[in-house]
Motif scaffolding. Structure first.
Motif, mmCIF file in Angstrom:
data_model
loop_
_atom_site.group_PDB
_atom_site.id
_atom_site.type_symbol
_atom_site.label_atom_id
_atom_site.label_comp_id
_atom_site.label_asym_id
_atom_site.label_seq_id
_atom_site.Cartn_x
_atom_site.Cartn_y
_atom_site.Cartn_z
ATOM 1 N N ASN A 193 -3.699 -0.115 8.243
ATOM 2 C CA ASN A 193 -3.335 -0.811 7.014
ATOM 3 C C ASN A 193 -3.583 0.077 5.808
ATOM 4 O O ASN A 193 -2.741 0.220 4.923
ATOM 5 N N TYR A 194 -4.750 0.712 5.800
ATOM 6 C CA TYR A 194 -5.112 1.618 4.719
ATOM 7 C C TYR A 194 -4.090 2.742 4.601
ATOM 8 O O TYR A 194 -3.734 3.174 3.509
ATOM 9 N N ALA A 195 -3.593 3.215 5.758
ATOM 10 C CA ALA A 195 -2.636 4.314 5.753
ATOM 11 C C ALA A 195 -1.258 3.869 5.263
ATOM 12 O O ALA A 195 -0.363 4.690 5.123
ATOM 13 N N GLY A 196 -1.104 2.594 5.008
ATOM 14 C CA GLY A 196 0.172 2.107 4.506
ATOM 15 C C GLY A 196 1.114 1.666 5.612
ATOM 16 O O GLY A 196 2.292 1.430 5.367
ATOM 17 N N ILE A 200 1.066 4.447 -2.562
ATOM 18 C CA ILE A 200 0.871 5.842 -2.140
ATOM 19 C C ILE A 200 2.033 6.687 -2.666
ATOM 20 O O ILE A 200 1.850 7.762 -3.221
ATOM 21 N N ILE A 211 0.832 -1.197 0.000
ATOM 22 C CA ILE A 211 0.000 0.000 0.000
ATOM 23 C C ILE A 211 0.869 1.249 0.000
ATOM 24 O O ILE A 211 0.627 2.190 -0.753
ATOM 25 N N ARG A 212 1.913 1.230 0.823
ATOM 26 C CA ARG A 212 2.740 2.435 0.919
ATOM 27 C C ARG A 212 3.452 2.728 -0.396
ATOM 28 O O ARG A 212 3.543 3.877 -0.808
ATOM 29 N N ARG A 223 -0.894 9.975 6.047
ATOM 30 C CA ARG A 223 -0.213 9.563 4.818
ATOM 31 C C ARG A 223 1.220 10.087 4.756
ATOM 32 O O ARG A 223 1.985 9.717 3.889
#
Lengths: 529, 380
Positions: free
Chosen positions: B248-251, A338, A334-335, A367
């Motif tokens: 998790n969504y935030a990485g 991003i 995910i990161r 974020r």
């Protein structure tokens, strides 16, 4: 017996919270057997005044009369005894209990086993609930377990809960916010039926069409003050919107012709399975260019969640490829996504999008907290957190009682949504995925967010807008894709599709059928001329 | 009564701290009632607790001992409690419930005892080695629990409580087989140079113990506080603890953080183990899961999951447990009475959420009443 003009009279209600006046000298009177709507923006004080009526808050000033008698409602239990029932925005159901168990909870009919051991007479209750749901046309299975039911059925359970307690006055707090268009229509039917059987209904909403569709009268609140009370049949949605927001609002989104550039997102033959192993997204392919809004229309539960989660990296892909700006991101964390320019506004802000126990500024930094200016050798730079938070709060008009340090759980739903959108747009990403971005927002806020989306497009971002609101899709999209049962049923330029066609594709009608229909219509039209 | 509670406990400033103090006071009152019921003077008993902990002077002392001797011994007993409660607290922040502190304590102290405790290393090397062995072995046990959680999704409560017993029996076997002191039925005392407490040091005409790790415990609390509140490491751990899906969504890497949380928690529990068994006691009792590891859960909760709160709560609970011996000898009451008072404290501190709700509600009602009275007065 009925020697009162109004079943409910709330006189000069004022309710203050620290730093904010939620209701300021609000007086409303409601007749028996009418559908009364409370209209207002997020945070206008609609829910507060109804919570006062339902005994969850006690007013700081003012008086309440029920059936002509002055009452002092101190608890929901007392409100229930006065015949008031309320369906909250977030349902209060125990998910592993059955429908019946949930409904009777707190007023269970008792039986004595062997004449002395008290136990709940569940058989009798099941029959009662079945009869009750029959009587009001609220179809539910009394034996079903809540967690197996969809949102709209759960809502029916909530309604039955009130009816079981002989509620005469039914309060609905934004009942349609969580429903699909078909479910909304069904609910409005139910509400009309309830009125016809003599109930008094109060409905809190910020959806103007619904008010036009069912309400008899409507009170408009703004910033805690009562602005006006209107007979719905004598007014227009435009007027209501103006009263509610305080200035003119346009329902259409102003935007110039799209100038699509290079392909930013390429989805190729993507298949994603849901938890049950069902192919929720089945062999889906599409492209989004920079400077283009690709709106994905569809009825809820046709694979939109899974598609968005797969693109954002929250869900694993079964097969297929996701390419972001020429880079294969299918297997990336995910990161990494991003950092490669992806922003994502998820549907569930309370569970996924926001950390409810964190302060606003911590959430806004979620974020970026690990990047250079926000922290140095893992030590957090408070000043950057503060400034970043303050800037977004000002730019996006995020309202809260305590600014940066407000715990997000204590904020209103609309402002939580604004915070999330502010954070994601502020990333200046190449691709922004919006999942139901305006859910639960009022007209003013919706038009603001639509403007932002268009502005992001004009900046050159690729936008994937996934929405259940057909209006939103038609208003914002440059390109429309329609998803049905995990497959893309149709992709076309927005200008080439009519609302009805999109609606039909959403229901799974195939392209050839629609084409035939169009030919027929043209033929008929031709003959008529 | 209601008014008093509102005045004492309402408002946001340090509210949880005041409620904790309130819980303690109520518990002491309950304890006093019990003491009265067995016709014992509660004031004298409570004074005994303080005397036993070296916080108040006793009537008489043995040769070369006075209040300071007792106080140093008290700090010695408090040190492992601070580490253990910090261990629980860190895990709680990360959304994990570490019941395995006891097992971690046994493992770390056994490793330190077997590897360093019986060697002839000089104190300057042996003591740091004991600490390091404790940290590493505790962290490893934490890592096992963390790994079981993120690899196989095994609930940490289940795995840690099981590991407590596994370690206890395995280590009992080794102690009984190789390290048993036949007289004391415990493991053979470790060498003085490896022990983290200097025993019976003679100075200023007094004899007392010096708990070397006490400063370290205080330091650890402040470090943990800093890491939790002011670093991205703490930010991530708290995010995962509050909402794994959102983190998790935030990485944020959830698995890494679960592991990290348990490793830090384990390292702190390891320190609790070595400061207890290789410091305060000096030997390991086989066949017993140390109760300190469980009390630490309560201490962490009483300390409102805050490192400084943990120090204060450790102080209080240690006063009661340490002073109870003296109280029981002076008043002729059972030593378990101290446990009873501790239990009261834990019950009432567990109610802190309720107390908060209650006072907040009472405050609102009171305000309304005052308002109405004022209004009534104005009308009259």
């Amino acid at each position: 017996m009925d020697n009162y003009e109004y079943i409910i009279e709330m006189k000069h209600i004022t309710k203050r919270f620290p730093r904010i006046v939620a209701n300021d000298d609000v007086s409303i009177s409601i007749k028996k057997g009418e559908i009364y709507a409370l209209l207002g923006e997020n945070g206008a004080g609609k829910t507060t005044i109804m919570s006062v009526l339902f005994g969850m808050y006690e007013p700081d000033e003012g008086e309440i009369y029920i059936r002509g008698e002055k009452v002092n409602i101190t608890s929901p239990r007392q409100a229930t005894m006065l015949g008031i029932g309320m369906v909250q925005q977030h349902f209060r159901l125990i998910s592993n209990y059955t429908v019946t168990e949930n409904i009777i909870l707190g007023s269970e009919p008792q039986n004595k086993l062997f004449g002395f051991i008290p136990h709940v007479d569940i058989k009798k209750s099941n029959a009662e609930i079945a009869a009750l749901s029959e009587k009001y046309g609220l179809k539910v299975d009394p034996l079903a377990v809540i967690s197996d039911l969809n949102v709209s059925t759960q809502q029916r359970v909530e309604i039955l809960k009130m009816l079981y307690r002989d509620a005469e006055i039914l309060i609905f707090d934004e009942p349609t916010a969580v429903l699909t268009p078909q479910e909304i229509e069904f609910l409005l039917e139910i509400i009309r039926g309830l009125r016809d059987s003599g109930k008094t209904i109060i409905i809190i909403t910020h959806k103007l069409e619904e008010i036009k569709a069912i309400a008899d009268r409507c009170a408009i609140l703004n910033h805690g003050r009562l602005i006006d009370i209107k007979d719905v049949k004598d007014t227009s949605t435009t007027e209501l919107a103006r009263l509610m927001v305080g200035h003119e609002v346009s329902f259409t989104v102003d935007k110039e012709e799209a100038r699509p550039g290079d392909t930013v997102l390429k989805v190729e033959n993507l298949t994603v399975c849901n938890e049950q192993g069902y192919k929720a997204v089945d062999d889906v392919s599409f492209k989004i260019h920079s400077g283009e809004i690709f709106a994905l229309a569809g009825v809820a539960g046709n694979g939109q969640n899974e598609l968005a989660d797969a693109i954002a990296g929250l869900k694993q892909v079964r097969s297929g490829k996701i390419v972001l700006d020429g880079l294969d991101i299918t297997g990336m964390s995910i990161r990494e996504r991003i950092e490669n320019g992806m922003s994502y506004i998820p549907e569930d802000r309370q569970k996924v999008g926001l950390i409810m126990g964190f302060s606003l500024k911590d959430n806004l930094a979620v974020r970026k907290y690990y990047t250079d200016s926000f922290s140095h050798h893992t030590i957090i730079n408070d000043q950057t957190f503060d400034e970043h938070g303050k800037r977004l709060i000002d730019d996006y008009d995020i309202r809260s009682s305590d600014g940066n340090s407000t715990i997000v759980r204590a904020m209103s739903g609309g402002n939580q949504q604004k915070a999330m959108i502010a954070r994601e747009i502020d990333m200046n990403g190449k691709l922004i995925v919006f999942m139901q971005p305006t859910r639960g927002l009022d007209v003013g806020a919706i038009s603001n967010i639509h403007k932002r989306i268009v502005a992001e497009r004009d900046r050159g971002a690729a936008i994937l807008l996934i929405s259940l609101e057909l209006d939103e899709v038609m208003n914002c999209a440059d390109t429309i894709g329609v998803i049905y049962d995990g497959r893309i049923n149709r992709i076309a330029k927005a200008s080439e599709l009519t609302v009805n066609e999109v609606g039909n594709y959403m229901m799974g009608v195939s392209r050839s059928e629609i084409q035939d229909g169009r030919d027929d219509m043209q033929k008929e039209g031709g003959e008529g001329a | 009564m209601k008014k008093l509670m509102v005045r004492l406990l309402s408002g946001e400033k340090h509210q949880m701290f005041r409620i904790s103090v309130f819980a303690v006071v109520i518990s002491l009152i309950f304890g006093a009632v019990v003491l009265l019921m067995i016709s014992t003077n509660p004031f004298a008993s409570y004074l005994n607790l303080l005397q036993g902990s070296g916080l108040a002077p006793k009537h008489s002392y043995a040769g070369m001992r006075n209040m300071f001797t007792d106080f140093m011994s008290f700090l010695d007993a408090m040190t492992p409690m601070i580490f253990a409660s910090l261990s629980v607290m860190v895990a709680l922040k990360g959304g994990l419930f570490n019941i395995g502190v006891s097992g971690m304590m046994l493992v770390s102290s056994f490793c330190a005892t077997a590897l360093v405790g019986y060697s002839s290393l000089s104190a300057g090397i042996a003591r740091p080695l004991v600490l390091i062995t404790g940290i590493v072995s505790g962290a490893l046990v934490g890592a096992i629990i963390g790994a079981l959680k993120f690899k196989f999704n095994i609930n940490e409560v289940v795995s840690s409580i099981m590991l407590n017993y596994i370690f206890m029996y395995v280590l009992t076997f080794f102690i009984n087989s190789y390290y048993l002191d036949p007289v004391s039925r415990q493991s053979i005392n470790i060498s003085d140079s490896a022990r983290l407490t200097i025993i019976d040091i003679k100075a200023f005409g007094l004899k007392f113990d010096v708990p070397l790790a006490f400063i370290l415990a205080i330091l650890a609390a402040f470090i943990i506080r800093f890491v939790m509140n002011r670093t991205t490491i703490g930010y991530e751990i708290k995010a995962v603890g509050l909402s794994p899906a959102a983190a998790n969504y935030a990485g944020i890497n959830i698995r890494k953080n679960i592991l990290l949380t348990m490793v830090v928690s384990g390292a702190l529990a390891g320190l609790a183990g070595v400061t207890y068994y290789c410091g305060y006691v000096g030997s390991i009792q086989p066949g017993v899961v140390p109760g300190l590891g469980f009390n630490a859960i309560a201490v962490a909760l009483l300390g409102c999951s805050d490192p400084i709160g943990c120090i204060l709560a450790s102080f209080l609970i240690t006063v009661i447990s340490k002073g109870s011996i003296y109280m029981s000898s002076q008043q002729g009451v059972e030593i378990e009475l101290a446990d009873l008072i501790t239990a009261f404290i834990l019950i009432f501190s567990a109610c802190s959420g309720f107390i908060k709700e209650y006072t907040d509600k009472a405050e609102r009602q009171l305000k309304e009443k005052n308002f109405n009275e004022k209004k009534g007065g104005a009308q009259a």
